[in-house]
Design a protein around this motif. Structure first.
Motif, PDB file in Angstrom:
ATOM      1  N   ILE A 175       0.928  -1.282  -0.101  1.00 29.09           N
ATOM      2  CA  ILE A 175      -0.058   0.077   0.139  1.00 29.09           C
ATOM      3  C   ILE A 175       0.821   1.022  -0.127  1.00 29.09           C
ATOM      4  O   ILE A 175       0.351   2.175  -0.012  1.00 29.09           O
ATOM      5  CB  ILE A 175      -1.003   0.055   1.204  1.00 29.09           C
ATOM      6  N   TYR A 176       2.048   1.231   0.073  1.00 25.51           N
ATOM      7  CA  TYR A 176       3.125   2.360   0.010  1.00 25.51           C
ATOM      8  C   TYR A 176       2.958   3.015  -1.314  1.00 25.51           C
ATOM      9  O   TYR A 176       3.101   2.182  -2.295  1.00 25.51           O
ATOM     10  CB  TYR A 176       4.365   1.936   0.557  1.00 25.51           C
ATOM     11  N   ARG A 177       3.047   4.344  -1.178  1.00 22.92           N
ATOM     12  CA  ARG A 177       3.146   5.234  -2.661  1.00 22.92           C
ATOM     13  C   ARG A 177       3.893   6.293  -2.368  1.00 22.92           C
ATOM     14  O   ARG A 177       4.001   6.840  -1.604  1.00 22.92           O
ATOM     15  CB  ARG A 177       1.862   5.560  -2.898  1.00 22.92           C
ATOM     16  N   ASP A 178       5.048   6.441  -3.242  1.00 26.53           N
ATOM     17  CA  ASP A 178       5.794   7.129  -3.178  1.00 26.53           C
ATOM     18  C   ASP A 178       5.433   8.650  -3.672  1.00 26.53           C
ATOM     19  O   ASP A 178       4.452   8.780  -4.317  1.00 26.53           O
ATOM     20  CB  ASP A 178       6.989   6.782  -4.413  1.00 26.53           C
ATOM     21  N   GLY A 179       6.066   9.626  -2.878  1.00 30.48           N
ATOM     22  CA  GLY A 179       5.275  10.855  -3.310  1.00 30.48           C
ATOM     23  C   GLY A 179       4.213  11.562  -2.326  1.00 30.48           C
ATOM     24  O   GLY A 179       4.065  12.643  -2.138  1.00 30.48           O
ATOM     25  N   TYR A 180       3.760  10.556  -1.453  1.00 32.21           N
ATOM     26  CA  TYR A 180       2.975  10.882  -0.281  1.00 32.21           C
ATOM     27  C   TYR A 180       3.657  11.235   1.105  1.00 32.21           C
ATOM     28  O   TYR A 180       4.641  10.529   1.444  1.00 32.21           O
ATOM     29  CB  TYR A 180       1.576   9.890  -0.211  1.00 32.21           C
ATOM     30  N   GLY A 181       2.988  12.008   1.856  1.00 31.01           N
ATOM     31  CA  GLY A 181       3.733  12.243   3.236  1.00 31.01           C
ATOM     32  C   GLY A 181       3.067  11.310   4.203  1.00 31.01           C
ATOM     33  O   GLY A 181       2.172  11.169   4.352  1.00 31.01           O
ATOM     34  N   TYR A 182       4.394  10.947   4.968  1.00 28.69           N
ATOM     35  CA  TYR A 182       3.796   9.696   5.888  1.00 28.69           C
ATOM     36  C   TYR A 182       4.148  10.317   7.235  1.00 28.69           C
ATOM     37  O   TYR A 182       5.260  10.954   7.671  1.00 28.69           O
ATOM     38  CB  TYR A 182       4.371   8.474   5.627  1.00 28.69           C
ATOM     39  N   LYS A 183       3.567   9.899   8.348  1.00 32.35           N
ATOM     40  CA  LYS A 183       3.783  10.369   9.822  1.00 32.35           C
ATOM     41  C   LYS A 183       4.485   9.189  10.599  1.00 32.35           C
ATOM     42  O   LYS A 183       3.976   7.862  10.269  1.00 32.35           O
ATOM     43  CB  LYS A 183       2.507  10.637  10.393  1.00 32.35           C
ATOM     44  N   LYS A 184       5.448   9.211  11.365  1.00 29.86           N
ATOM     45  CA  LYS A 184       6.010   8.017  12.268  1.00 29.86           C
ATOM     46  C   LYS A 184       4.938   7.980  13.421  1.00 29.86           C
ATOM     47  O   LYS A 184       4.340   9.014  13.776  1.00 29.86           O
ATOM     48  CB  LYS A 184       7.393   8.771  12.519  1.00 29.86           C
ATOM     49  N   ALA A 185       4.945   6.902  13.750  1.00 28.50           N
ATOM     50  CA  ALA A 185       3.907   6.294  14.819  1.00 28.50           C
ATOM     51  C   ALA A 185       4.757   5.310  15.586  1.00 28.50           C
ATOM     52  O   ALA A 185       5.413   4.566  15.107  1.00 28.50           O
ATOM     53  CB  ALA A 185       2.678   6.000  14.183  1.00 28.50           C
ATOM     54  N   GLY A 186       4.199   5.168  16.849  1.00 26.68           N
ATOM     55  CA  GLY A 186       4.767   4.217  17.810  1.00 26.68           C
ATOM     56  C   GLY A 186       3.481   3.133  18.139  1.00 26.68           C
ATOM     57  O   GLY A 186       2.388   3.514  18.307  1.00 26.68           O
ATOM     58  N   VAL A 187       3.958   1.979  18.748  1.00 25.87           N
ATOM     59  CA  VAL A 187       3.133   1.052  19.082  1.00 25.87           C
ATOM     60  C   VAL A 187       3.519   0.487  20.457  1.00 25.87           C
ATOM     61  O   VAL A 187       4.474   0.405  20.495  1.00 25.87           O
ATOM     62  CB  VAL A 187       2.793  -0.097  18.198  1.00 25.87           C
ATOM     63  N   CYS A 188       2.586   0.634  21.543  1.00 27.26           N
ATOM     64  CA  CYS A 188       2.879  -0.025  22.875  1.00 27.26           C
ATOM     65  C   CYS A 188       2.235  -1.230  23.139  1.00 27.26           C
ATOM     66  O   CYS A 188       1.157  -1.357  22.757  1.00 27.26           O
ATOM     67  CB  CYS A 188       2.572   1.232  24.059  1.00 27.26           C
ATOM     68  N   LEU A 189       2.931  -2.288  23.327  1.00 26.23           N
ATOM     69  CA  LEU A 189       2.615  -3.351  23.853  1.00 26.23           C
ATOM     70  C   LEU A 189       2.642  -3.685  25.162  1.00 26.23           C
ATOM     71  O   LEU A 189       3.533  -3.513  25.845  1.00 26.23           O
ATOM     72  CB  LEU A 189       3.156  -4.591  23.004  1.00 26.23           C
ATOM     73  N   TYR A 190       1.509  -4.244  25.830  1.00 23.41           N
ATOM     74  CA  TYR A 190       1.452  -4.385  27.081  1.00 23.41           C
ATOM     75  C   TYR A 190       0.763  -5.773  27.412  1.00 23.41           C
ATOM     76  O   TYR A 190       0.186  -6.581  26.720  1.00 23.41           O
ATOM     77  CB  TYR A 190       0.330  -3.303  27.824  1.00 23.41           C
ATOM     78  N   ASN A 191       1.533  -6.268  28.552  1.00 24.45           N
ATOM     79  CA  ASN A 191       0.855  -7.640  28.912  1.00 24.45           C
ATOM     80  C   ASN A 191       1.073  -8.824  28.052  1.00 24.45           C
ATOM     81  O   ASN A 191       0.454  -9.659  27.869  1.00 24.45           O
ATOM     82  CB  ASN A 191      -0.431  -7.773  29.421  1.00 24.45           C
ATOM     83  N   ILE A 192       2.234  -8.898  27.198  1.00 21.60           N
ATOM     84  CA  ILE A 192       2.544  -9.801  26.384  1.00 21.60           C
ATOM     85  C   ILE A 192       2.947 -10.904  27.103  1.00 21.60           C
ATOM     86  O   ILE A 192       3.809 -11.087  28.046  1.00 21.60           O
ATOM     87  CB  ILE A 192       3.757  -9.575  25.409  1.00 21.60           C
TER      88      ILE A 192
END
Length: 101
Positions: A11-28
């Motif tokens: 789904i990645y398309r060159d030329g579009y702006g993307y934001k960095k995001a994080g994921v928190c995983l709890y109780n694994i």
């Protein structure tokens, strides 16, 4: 990381702006229940975790992983995005809506 890359590549398309995001995983937890050691985690689990951290650091650099409690790495400024903040008119007089007649 491999799974996220595999899912994002189609789904990645060159030329579009993307934001960095994080994921928190709890109780694994492992899929099978097990008895914890009296003195904490097993040495094999610690070694496996450190091997995984070392591999990610080698592939993506030292700043790829950080402890959330450690805050932002030095030299990087961070500010909260306030454009989507909820109004505070229940606690701030200067933000009360004004009705005009």
């Amino acid at each position: 990381m491999k799974a996220s890359r595999r899912l994002l590549e189609p789904i990645y398309r060159d030329g579009y702006g993307y934001k960095k995001a994080g994921v928190c995983l709890y109780n694994i937890r492992p899929s099978r229940p097990h008895q914890e050691s009296l003195f904490g985690r097993h040495r094999e689990e610690d070694e496996a975790l450190m091997d995984a951290v070392d591999q990610i650091t080698r592939e993506h650099g030292k700043s790829a992983l950080n402890l959330a409690a450690a805050g932002m790495p030095s030299g990087r400024d961070w500010t909260m995005k306030r454009q989507n903040r909820s109004p505070r008119y229940t606690t701030r007089w200067d933000e009360l809506p004004i009705a005009e007649v």
